[in-house]
Enzyme design. Sequence first.
Site, short mmCIF file in Angstrom:
data_model
loop_
_atom_site.label_atom_id
_atom_site.label_comp_id
_atom_site.label_asym_id
_atom_site.label_seq_id
_atom_site.Cartn_x
_atom_site.Cartn_y
_atom_site.Cartn_z
N VAL A 1 38.05 9.61 -117.96
CA VAL A 1 36.75 9.47 -118.60
C VAL A 1 35.77 10.58 -118.24
CG1 VAL A 1 36.92 6.98 -118.98
CG2 VAL A 1 36.02 7.82 -116.81
N GLU A 2 36.17 11.46 -117.31
CA GLU A 2 35.38 12.66 -117.03
C GLU A 2 36.32 13.78 -116.61
OE1 GLU A 2 31.99 12.42 -114.42
OE2 GLU A 2 31.49 10.38 -115.07
#
Length: 477
Positions: A374-375
């Site tokens: 997610v990052e």
Amino acid sequence: MFPKEFLWGGAVAANQCEGAWNEAGKKESICDHLTAGSINKNRKFTSKILSEVNYPSHEAVEFYHHYKEDIALFAEMGFKVFRLSIAWSRIFPNGDDFLPNEEGLQFYDDVFDECKKYGIEPLVTLSHFEIPYNLVKEYQGFTNRKVVIFFERYAKTVFERYKDKVKYWLTFNEINFGTMPMGNLEVLGILHQEDEEIANPLDNIQVRFQALHNVFLASARAVKVAHEINPDFKVGCMIAHITMYPLTCRPEDLLLQQELDNIINNFCADVQVRGVYPYYIEDYFKKNNIDITFEEDDERILKEGCVDFYSFSYYMSNCITTEEGHETTLGNLLGGVKNPYLQASEWGWQIDPKGLRYTLNKIYDRYKIPLFIVENGLGAVDEIDDNGCINDDYRISYLKSHIVEMNKAIENNVDLFGYTMWSAIDLVSSGTGEMKKRYGFIYIDKDDNGNGTLKRTKKKSFNWYKKVIGTNGNELE
């Protein structure tokens, strides 16, 4: 090959992009008290909002007023998913309110409707370093078990409101920073003294780990109520995975690396995925005189609130050694010893694509549940040339090399189902509060002093990522 339904997209956080810090019923969060900093100057928390000080979150990049324009640009790139966070103090301005703020709820209704218009799936983080300031001031954050109930009330409110608009949820962003002193304020809501540097706070390890226990309970209670409200909800944990290698083949280095990996990377996920405290934490608690108070139902709550998938951030790796005198490097709120085989970004973050594949293999082997990155991204100084273009080939190179390794992990049967690059647009850097440390596919005309028109401009990476998504990761040139 990436799965046919792979979720490609980008990510932001409310405190780094929304702005409108005191509009439409929203009250102060902890981020609204954080000053700007730099690579050489830590951000500082001020107990009062000072008129002469720059607080980057107050305006950020005004996503609150530009969300339609921004989401249209995400749709143009072909986003399948958009990760964002809800500002807790926009929904419950004081954190302990009995009734939510309707204007805040309506704002996210509008954002999710805009996503739906383009077929973009929202991935929503409940707490992304934005605890309402009142909960810090009046309750000392999650040191007080009442805040567990306040968080559950907040989670239940948004789950019920958006049960037909949002499928994917995360409870606490980078929860494992709570295992380190730097996580006191942003994860746990603990402030030992006013006006302190958040990267170098006072610390009481007993208080910190008891508060982290309460955060585990809050997460578990949220997961349980989510599944009750909508059995189709998928709720994940979110770990800042600080991938570490032993610097040498000395057994002492390997053992130290294993110990730190367990405490920093594995502990929080072991609790959230498996619902129990792992065996190795007992020795750590004993060595550090930590005694966690478990109330009667705590073990049951943790077991009933296990997450459905594991999400994480990955930017870099570092090395661990028992030897002194080695050159160090910076990182995602945690640095280490420099790896002689790696290059580093301008901010000292070592670039290690193969480390991402190693990390994916490690996590999936440990938990056997679906994974979501997610990052992942590169912070750099982007400049507009004489033709009005931003040629961020360095970012393209970074992302391409990591996507290649993601694909190899998938070919090794790792169940990876999504990727949201950090960040979808330029925003305020969490670590330094800067604008010049840019991550996005979309350039925002704003500088570190708050000057600029906020005009949105596509970078070269915008069209590159559009092609990546359009070919489901098959064309990376």
